[in-house]
Design an enzyme around this catalytic site. Structure first.
Site, PDB file in Angstrom:
ATOM      1  N   HIS A  46       7.728 -14.800  23.287  1.00 46.66           N
ATOM      2  CA  HIS A  46       7.141 -14.748  24.631  1.00 46.66           C
ATOM      3  C   HIS A  46       5.999 -15.741  24.712  1.00 46.66           C
ATOM      4  O   HIS A  46       5.279 -15.961  23.736  1.00 46.66           O
ATOM      5  CB  HIS A  46       6.595 -13.340  24.914  1.00 46.66           C
ATOM      6  CG  HIS A  46       6.391 -13.077  26.366  1.00 46.66           C
ATOM      7  ND1 HIS A  46       5.257 -13.456  27.040  1.00 46.66           N
ATOM      8  CD2 HIS A  46       7.193 -12.511  27.278  1.00 46.66           C
ATOM      9  CE1 HIS A  46       5.362 -13.097  28.309  1.00 46.66           C
ATOM     10  NE2 HIS A  46       6.528 -12.530  28.489  1.00 46.66           N
ATOM     11  N   ASP A  57      13.419  -8.007  27.306  1.00 50.14           N
ATOM     12  CA  ASP A  57      14.875  -8.165  27.433  1.00 50.14           C
ATOM     13  C   ASP A  57      15.648  -7.709  26.212  1.00 50.14           C
ATOM     14  O   ASP A  57      16.885  -7.706  26.230  1.00 50.14           O
ATOM     15  CB  ASP A  57      15.193  -9.650  27.696  1.00 50.14           C
ATOM     16  CG  ASP A  57      14.603 -10.095  29.026  1.00 50.14           C
ATOM     17  OD1 ASP A  57      13.877 -11.107  29.048  1.00 50.14           O
ATOM     18  OD2 ASP A  57      14.835  -9.391  30.027  1.00 50.14           O
TER      19      ASP A  57
HETATM   20  C1  SDX Z   1      10.912 -13.115  30.159  1.00 44.57           C
HETATM   21  O1  SDX Z   1       6.598 -15.299  31.279  1.00 44.57           O
HETATM   22  C2  SDX Z   1       6.936 -14.049  31.375  1.00 44.57           C
HETATM   23  O2  SDX Z   1       6.112 -13.186  31.554  1.00 44.57           O
HETATM   24  C3  SDX Z   1       8.430 -13.802  31.335  1.00 44.57           C
HETATM   25  C4  SDX Z   1       8.848 -12.314  31.345  1.00 44.57           C
HETATM   26  C5  SDX Z   1       8.533 -11.650  32.661  1.00 44.57           C
HETATM   27  O3  SDX Z   1       8.443 -10.426  32.686  1.00 44.57           O
HETATM   28  O4  SDX Z   1       8.480 -12.367  33.693  1.00 44.57           O
HETATM   29  O5  SDX Z   1       8.195 -11.608  30.289  1.00 44.57           O
HETATM   30  C6  SDX Z   1      10.362 -12.172  31.162  1.00 44.57           C
HETATM   31  O6  SDX Z   1      11.322 -14.187  30.539  1.00 44.57           O
HETATM   32  C7  SDX Z   1      10.840 -12.758  28.684  1.00 44.57           C
HETATM   33  C8  SDX Z   1      11.357 -13.920  27.771  1.00 44.57           C
HETATM   34  C9  SDX Z   1      12.896 -13.862  27.762  1.00 44.57           C
HETATM   35  N1  SDX Z   1      13.431 -15.055  27.052  1.00 44.57           N
HETATM   36  C10 SDX Z   1      14.052 -14.936  25.860  1.00 44.57           C
HETATM   37  O7  SDX Z   1      14.108 -13.883  25.205  1.00 44.57           O
HETATM   38  C11 SDX Z   1      14.681 -16.237  25.359  1.00 44.57           C
HETATM   39  C12 SDX Z   1      14.311 -16.459  23.884  1.00 44.57           C
HETATM   40  N2  SDX Z   1      12.853 -16.729  23.821  1.00 44.57           N
HETATM   41  C13 SDX Z   1      12.421 -18.085  23.856  1.00 44.57           C
HETATM   42  O8  SDX Z   1      13.230 -19.030  24.457  1.00 44.57           O
HETATM   43  C14 SDX Z   1      10.917 -18.272  23.948  1.00 44.57           C
HETATM   44  O9  SDX Z   1      10.336 -17.390  23.091  1.00 44.57           O
HETATM   45  C15 SDX Z   1      10.257 -18.160  25.320  1.00 44.57           C
HETATM   46  C16 SDX Z   1      10.891 -19.061  26.313  1.00 44.57           C
HETATM   47  C17 SDX Z   1      10.307 -16.749  25.803  1.00 44.57           C
HETATM   48  C18 SDX Z   1       8.795 -18.563  25.141  1.00 44.57           C
HETATM   49  O10 SDX Z   1       8.794 -19.878  24.778  1.00 44.57           O
HETATM   50  P1  SDX Z   1       7.416 -20.717  24.611  1.00 44.57           P
HETATM   51  O11 SDX Z   1       6.233 -19.914  24.953  1.00 44.57           O
HETATM   52  O12 SDX Z   1       7.582 -22.003  25.346  1.00 44.57           O
HETATM   53  O13 SDX Z   1       7.318 -20.928  23.112  1.00 44.57           O
HETATM   54  P2  SDX Z   1       8.036 -22.085  22.328  1.00 44.57           P
HETATM   55  O14 SDX Z   1       9.403 -22.299  22.881  1.00 44.57           O
HETATM   56  O15 SDX Z   1       7.114 -23.253  22.262  1.00 44.57           O
HETATM   57  O16 SDX Z   1       8.213 -21.435  20.861  1.00 44.57           O
HETATM   58  C19 SDX Z   1       7.137 -21.476  19.934  1.00 44.57           C
HETATM   59  C20 SDX Z   1       7.830 -21.617  18.583  1.00 44.57           C
HETATM   60  C21 SDX Z   1       8.849 -22.749  18.551  1.00 44.57           C
HETATM   61  O17 SDX Z   1       8.930 -23.218  17.221  1.00 44.57           O
HETATM   62  P3  SDX Z   1       8.087 -24.586  16.850  1.00 44.57           P
HETATM   63  O18 SDX Z   1       8.517 -25.649  17.856  1.00 44.57           O
HETATM   64  O19 SDX Z   1       6.627 -24.210  16.990  1.00 44.57           O
HETATM   65  O20 SDX Z   1       8.491 -24.909  15.440  1.00 44.57           O
HETATM   66  O21 SDX Z   1       8.589 -20.423  18.307  1.00 44.57           O
HETATM   67  C22 SDX Z   1       9.978 -20.738  18.246  1.00 44.57           C
HETATM   68  C23 SDX Z   1      10.166 -22.091  18.867  1.00 44.57           C
HETATM   69  O22 SDX Z   1      11.254 -22.761  18.274  1.00 44.57           O
HETATM   70  N3  SDX Z   1      10.683 -19.700  18.997  1.00 44.57           N
HETATM   71  C24 SDX Z   1      11.805 -19.102  18.600  1.00 44.57           C
HETATM   72  C25 SDX Z   1      12.086 -18.167  19.604  1.00 44.57           C
HETATM   73  N4  SDX Z   1      11.162 -18.213  20.567  1.00 44.57           N
HETATM   74  C26 SDX Z   1      10.292 -19.182  20.183  1.00 44.57           C
HETATM   75  N5  SDX Z   1      12.587 -19.268  17.506  1.00 44.57           N
HETATM   76  C27 SDX Z   1      13.674 -18.467  17.433  1.00 44.57           C
HETATM   77  N6  SDX Z   1      14.028 -17.525  18.352  1.00 44.57           N
HETATM   78  C28 SDX Z   1      13.250 -17.351  19.450  1.00 44.57           C
HETATM   79  N7  SDX Z   1      13.581 -16.434  20.342  1.00 44.57           N
END
Ligand code: SDX
Length: 431
Positions: free
Chosen positions: A308, A366
């Site tokens: 998140h 989720d």
């Molecule tokens: C919702 O914003 C909100 O409040 C949203 C929400 C709401 O109520 O409105 O809470 C609802 O959208 C919840 C999120 C649902 N999405 C998912 O579950 C999809 C999987 N999660 C990711 O795509 C990700 O965690 C996000 C999009 C939710 C957050 O992404 P960020 O904040 O942009 O973080 P990032 O992508 O920069 O990740 C930071 C690091 C990265 O690694 P590095 O580049 O630092 O090496 O963490 C890793 C990412 O690769 N990472 C993951 C991961 N999520 C982040 N690695 C593996 N699996 C994951 N799920």
């Protein structure tokens, strides 16, 4: 927003700027950069808005480190346990918990606006039967602009109120009819003797051929799922609604924009993607393979339902959802649901893995919601429409707050331009 008298000093080149610092009631201070370009001839740079406050708000606060979510100051776990969705709607819309008479009046206004203009039935008929329900919802909600002209003038507080009630009241009907249309069953009309969640379940699962009794366990679980999804600060879809509304566009068009944004798998589409991922994993012995893929920089795969932007601790909604999943499946007698077993084992193994601990990746809202919705009989394609139905009150509350703000301006971000400098046109024969 309290004036602190504090300032941030910024010096670069031959410039020395002092920028005001404002303090919140809770959370980090903000540096006010509104005059930065005029005084310093520079922009800030923050793609994805990881360090940018786009507005001030009184509605919802998230403490990502503590894993805390407050709606008008009330913790989400208390609201999920002690309140119900329409009362939470009132709280988000008007700022305080209602008295008994205020709640009765609000619930009556919502209940008596759940029907759609009958002409909208023909909108549904224009879609293919296999259209994704989110495509249908985006289209039908946008089309409300063409039906409810008496509540599209955003400068009129009364029309804003009418549009708010209409959207909250009609979303369950719109979502349920999108489902019925996709399975070729006749639309079921709302009933005024049912509560909000029971009405939605009946519109989804009743058929004209027989009586339908709403299961109170499922109705309570459905209502709690709505509450857990109601609002969440300035997330992507809420920011979409705010930006669209800043041009003065009508509320129905702006909420349709929010629905479109929520559909993405990185946002509200994650609940559908998560259940599909859990089914693809299938059995606990395949979990290490998927965790390895999620950690592999060369593999775009991510664990859906994990991570998140704000929560760097457990998402408090996921905790309540996990408890609800256990209760609902147990009460439904769905023992040893394989998908729930995979989810629990995946959560355990991921949280024991240094990669997830280092990056502070925990289950989000989720991760468990799809398991409950699946047990209720919803297809995965209905998971995000249910999220959109519940989030409508959050979008509307944030929209009302912004429109009522006398300082509101049209949103217009700038950019760091890295393209070509000026050059002259070249005729095709000279290229
Ligand atoms: C919702 O914003 C909100 O409040 C949203 C929400 C709401 O109520 O409105 O809470 C609802 O959208 C919840 C999120 C649902 N999405 C998912 O579950 C999809 C999987 N999660 C990711 O795509 C990700 O965690 C996000 C999009 C939710 C957050 O992404 P960020 O904040 O942009 O973080 P990032 O992508 O920069 O990740 C930071 C690091 C990265 O690694 P590095 O580049 O630092 O090496 O963490 C890793 C990412 O690769 N990472 C993951 C991961 N999520 C982040 N690695 C593996 N699996 C994951 N799920």
């Amino acid at each position: 927003m309290a004036e602190t008298g504090k300032t941030a000093k910024l010096s670069f080149g031959d410039k020395e700027l002092e920028l005001p610092i404002h303090s919140p009631t809770v959370g980090p201070d903000v540096i006010d950069i509104r005059k930065l370009y005029a005084q310093g001839d520079v922009f800030t740079y923050d793609p994805g808005f990881t360090s940018t406050a786009a507005c001030d708000s009184t509605i919802t606060f998230i403490d990502g480190d503590k894993g805390e979510l407050l709606h008008r100051g009330y913790p989400i776990d208390q609201l999920a346990e002690k309140s119900h969705f329409l009362e939470v709607c009132y709280l988000l819309l008007y700022g305080e918990l209602p008295s008994a008479s205020e709640l009765e009046d609000f619930e009556s206004r919502v209940t008596n606006h759940t029907m759609l203009h009958e002409q909208m039935v023909y909108f549904y008929r224009g879609f293919r039967r296999d259209a994704h329900p989110m495509a249908i919802m985006t289209g039908v909600v946008g089309a409300m602009s063409a039906f409810y002209h008496d509540s599209t003038d955003v400068s009129d507080p009364w029309q804003r109120e009418v549009a708010s009630i209409r959207l909250i009241a009609k979303m369950p009907t719109i979502a349920a009819w999108a489902y019925k249309f996709s399975i070729g069953q006749p639309f079921v009309y709302p009933r005024n003797d049912l509560d909000y969640a029971s009405n939605f379940l009946r519109m989804c699962f009743a058929v004209p051929a027989e009586e339908y009794e709403v299961n109170p366990i499922l109705a309570r679980a459905m209502d709690r799922i709505f509450t857990l999804h109601a609002d969440h600060e300035q997330n992507a879809s809420t920011s979409t609604v705010r930006l669209a509304s800043s041009s003065g566009a009508n509320p129905f068009a702006c909420i349709a924009a929010g629905i479109a944004c929520l559909w993405g798998p990185a946002h509200g589409g994650a609940n559908q993607a998560c259940l599909e991922m859990l089914r693809e994993i299938g059995t606990p012995d395949r979990i290490p393979e998927f965790i390895a893929r999620a950690k592999d920089k060369n593999d775009p795969f991510r664990l859906m339902g994990f991570g998140h932007r704000v929560y760097k601790n457990f998402d408090p909604r996921a905790k309540v959802m996990k408890q609800s999943a256990d209760e609902v499946l147990d009460l439904l007698g769905i023992e040893n649901n394989p998908t729930l077993q995979v989810a629990k084992e995946l959560e355990k193994m991921a949280l024991e893995d240094p990669y997830f601990a280092e990056k502070k990746l925990y289950p989000n809202v989720d991760f468990y919601s799809g398991i409950i919705l699946d047990a209720m009989g919803f297809p995965t394609s209905m998971f995000t429409p249910i999220f959109a139905l519940a989030r409508t009150v959050g979008w509307i509350s944030q929209w009302k707050e912004m429109i009522a703000d006398p300082q509101m301006k049209i949103g217009r971000p700038r950019q760091l331009y890295v393209g070509e400098t000026r050059r002259d046109y070249v005729d095709v024969e000279d290229r």
